[in-house]
Design a protein around this motif. Sequence first.
Motif, PDB file in Angstrom:
ATOM      1  N   TYR A  32     -61.180 -68.489  15.003  1.00  0.00           N
ATOM      2  CA  TYR A  32     -61.309 -67.054  15.245  1.00  0.00           C
ATOM      3  C   TYR A  32     -59.974 -66.355  15.032  1.00  0.00           C
ATOM      4  N   SER A 100     -64.474 -60.812  16.616  1.00  0.00           N
ATOM      5  CA  SER A 100     -65.807 -61.388  16.718  1.00  0.00           C
ATOM      6  C   SER A 100     -66.157 -62.220  15.482  1.00  0.00           C
ATOM      7  N   ASP A 107     -64.300 -59.069  20.625  1.00  0.00           N
ATOM      8  CA  ASP A 107     -65.226 -59.419  21.700  1.00  0.00           C
ATOM      9  C   ASP A 107     -64.537 -59.877  22.989  1.00  0.00           C
TER      10      ASP A 107
ATOM     11  N   TYR B  49     -71.569 -52.982  19.978  1.00  0.00           N
ATOM     12  CA  TYR B  49     -71.074 -53.364  18.660  1.00  0.00           C
ATOM     13  C   TYR B  49     -72.125 -53.068  17.597  1.00  0.00           C
ATOM     14  N   ALA B  55     -73.238 -55.386  24.209  1.00  0.00           N
ATOM     15  CA  ALA B  55     -72.564 -56.667  24.392  1.00  0.00           C
ATOM     16  C   ALA B  55     -73.158 -57.382  25.607  1.00  0.00           C
TER      17      ALA B  55
END
Lengths: 119, 107
Positions: A32, A100, A107, B49, B55
């Motif tokens: 990530y 994300s 996120d 999102y 979320a």
Amino acid sequence: EVQLVQSGAEVKKPGESLKISCKGSGYSFTSYWIGWVRQMPGKGLEWMGIIYPGDSDTRYSPSFQGQVTISADKSISTAYLQWSSLKASDTAMYYCVRRSPAHTYFDYWGQGTLVTVSS
Amino acid sequence: EIVLTQSPATLSLSPGERATLSCRASQSVSSYLAWYQQKPGQAPRLLIYDASNRATGIPARFSGSGSGTDFTLTISSLEPEDFAVYYCQQRSNWLFTFGGGTKVEIK
């Protein structure tokens, strides 16, 4: 549980160097992108740059290119943000963020590192 | 660089009222828009999102809509814990940008 844990608050003088850290856990750190976001006192959020720990591919916002360096040590699941010569205007809260899987948003956020630069 | 403009800057409402926040992009971002909530002394947290997807763990009173250049975050009935600053964010190529934020305050 995914966590991004940042290093503690720093107080520095103008001209000094600094490196702050962000340790990821609970997920595959090398898979990530990790980014950095600045928030100056009483102001909004500014994206600074991002790194892929798997191969250290790094991208910077034009506003921060040449002003900071982003790096990562995948062996210890840690990303870094560093300055070679701090200015008073670098005083801010800095957040690390995980991009994300879909690549379009962040996120998870670290708790923030407050950097104060004052003579 | 795509610029995101949020309005209003401040929204003064009472608990139980509906909040409607706007985010306008200087050019199309398709549906690649996210919303974050930030409370004083806390890191931001992801709310919405891809314009309209909540979320994990976000209450159903939060909803997002829009595409292209115009987006809306709606809080159907404000709870005391919803008074905070809200930011929109987009990604275009390798650049991420945030809007200037909307503060939702208690009237």
